[in-house]
Design an enzyme around this catalytic site. Sequence first.
Site, PDB file in Angstrom:
ATOM      1  N   GLU A   1       0.809  -1.216   0.000  1.00  0.00           N
ATOM      2  CA  GLU A   1       0.000   0.000   0.000  1.00  0.00           C
ATOM      3  C   GLU A   1       0.845   1.271   0.000  1.00  0.00           C
ATOM      4  OE1 GLU A   1      -2.453  -3.376   0.918  1.00  0.00           O
ATOM      5  OE2 GLU A   1      -0.569  -2.694   1.822  1.00  0.00           O
TER       6      GLU A   1
ATOM      7  N   HIS B   1     -12.422  -6.682   7.024  1.00  0.00           N
ATOM      8  CA  HIS B   1     -13.066  -6.219   5.792  1.00  0.00           C
ATOM      9  C   HIS B   1     -14.281  -5.354   6.117  1.00  0.00           C
ATOM     10  CE1 HIS B   1     -10.664  -9.594   4.291  1.00  0.00           C
ATOM     11  NE2 HIS B   1     -10.707  -8.999   3.118  1.00  0.00           N
TER      12      HIS B   1
END
Length: 712
Positions: free
Chosen positions: A446, A516
């Site tokens: 990321e 999530h």
Amino acid sequence: MATNLESTSDSLTLANSRYHGLTEEKLVEMYRQMYMSRKLDDAEINLKRQQKIYFQISGAGHEAVLVAAANVLKPSYDWFYPYYRDRALVLALGMTPVEILAEAVGSSEDPNSGGRQMPCHWGHKDLNIVSQSSCTGTQHLQATGAAQVARIVEAVEGLKGRDDIQTFGDEVIYVSIGDGATSEGEFWEAVNTAANMKLPVLFMVEDNGYAISVPVSVQTAGGSISKATSGFENLFITEFDGCDPIESYAKITEAVEYIRAGNGPALTHAHVVRPYSHSMSDDESMYRPESEREDDAKRDPITTFASFLVSEGILDQDEVDALKKDVDAEVRQAVDDALALPTPHPDTALDYIYSHDVDPTSSVFATNPEWDEEGGEKTMVDLINAAMRTEMRRDPRIVVFGEDVADVTKEEYLGKVKGKGGVFKVTHGLQLEFGSDRVFNSPLAEANIIGRAIGMATRGLKPVVEIQFFDYIWPAYMQLKNELSNMRWRSNNNFKSPVVVRVPIGGYLKGGAPYHSQSGATLFTHIPGLRVVMPSNAADANGLLRTAIRCDDPVMFLEHKHLYRQTYNKSFNPGDDYMIPFGKAAKVREGNALTVVTYGALVERTLRAVKQTGIDAEVLDLRTLSPYDWDAISESVKKTNKVVIAYEDNMSWGYGTEIATRIADELFEYLDGPVKRVAALDSFCGYHPDLEDRILPQIDDIAQAITWLDAY
């Protein structure tokens, strides 16, 4: 690559040709630059002791290799991402002594930062020296992104010859680091990407043996970063005595020739010394024995190179002394000139947090929709994709990348398979239309995505990148908070990085579990310089994303996963130029009994809760979280006199807490009841639906709060 690291004035390397092609005049000039750098260090140390500046960190001992690098590379042609020891580099590239000292005194005339950063945080727009932060290693990913720009410009129709994107085809991106910071993961990510893509990056490792007090033996397995990186394909590696300016010049020249020929990146591992402590806040005598410091002193390039020039007959001692006297006088004058410079006016503190030229909250970004009813109603995924597609057609500077965002990674498969286009299919088909130079996959890293995007944006591209799940954004937090958000502010508007970061976020997935379902928007809304957007429906997502792309600030564009394909928030396509200004809430339900302030997935849940209660509540959808529409909140609360704030984040320290506090602070006299919050439990989100339903705010929770407050 082996070198004699014990070289002194009697053993400077003269292989290949005499002085490796450097003229005697150039050698004298290099010594002058080295000595000037050292005397500027000494001047700042003296100013700090006199309490005329506020911090000092030196480049002493690193001068030889840095002056050599500056004489190989080209200012205003190549690009530079230096670190705080690189005083001699920026001086030799063309920064004046007064410009260097201007940052030390914190002057508003300082070209590095306008008095906003500590000394030795280099940045000079005219010389292509990109604004440096205090963070160690972060600049490497930015340099890697900057190194892609020429390749993209060459490949993309409409980018060649533009005045706003300067490329020369064979430019080199210089980026430097100390031996300690090579332990940072972002250094390794950058080397990996640059080597894998054969990017023109010159990695300069200035190895003085210590990261403050921690020796290189603790930092690097085997004690050598050049050995540790030896397995990278396409990476040219050279290790040498960085106290020897002639050898340094020869080795860097070889590395730069390799890069300019298109072979890939190079790592130059220069062994230097640190004759002064890490900074004036450090005392190296506490952890380095005198014998070790004496050994370093024997290799000090300021001493050894002067002796070499005399022994070679290039200068005699009187000429060396005269050169020093001349530099000493120039530095004294520079000190006087710097101390006389103006300091920043306190009222400029908020200047350049955001763009002064492009205001995404203005009416310029309020355009009327042109509904395409023939195309039928579209989901949020459809209209986000449509916004990116039309904007990419309009602006060739836009590049899209992230994990799995391309249709395919192997170009020979493009058009032969359905294509991935992101785990939620939001970017599906973009690579097929715009090609692999504008839409491509990144490594699963990321920080790599955000860091490279910053480098591209700094040079004029418009990256629209994707972080696959909000839950995994945290490796990029350093880049987002300390690099992306303040590039404009810390450089005093000399550089900017208007990146759009798309991020799927939120819960209500039935099985999303802790990793999530996260919804921590407040960790980004508190960062100055960063716009944060969170639409609740397809049309708003389309208009707000277009505003995000066309504005000139970095934007976090939060896309609630639960809303991607809901039928209740579908819309006709509002047209290729539809935009919604930031900071403008939508009144999704008119009412008089009380106000509910909400956003994201809770907008629909709130409307259902209001219907369930039968209470005449007004509902505001914020749409953008930073800035948020305080005027709309204030107007509504003054009308209804009661307010509920519903948000998906945790109750404590969550986004709604700031709204509640401000209402209590500024609208207290209008309230007929307490400010009520509805939010998630202070917990992680569970996998089983029963756990998730208990943890996240539900329709019944909102209805209960509305009913209670209405009856108060």
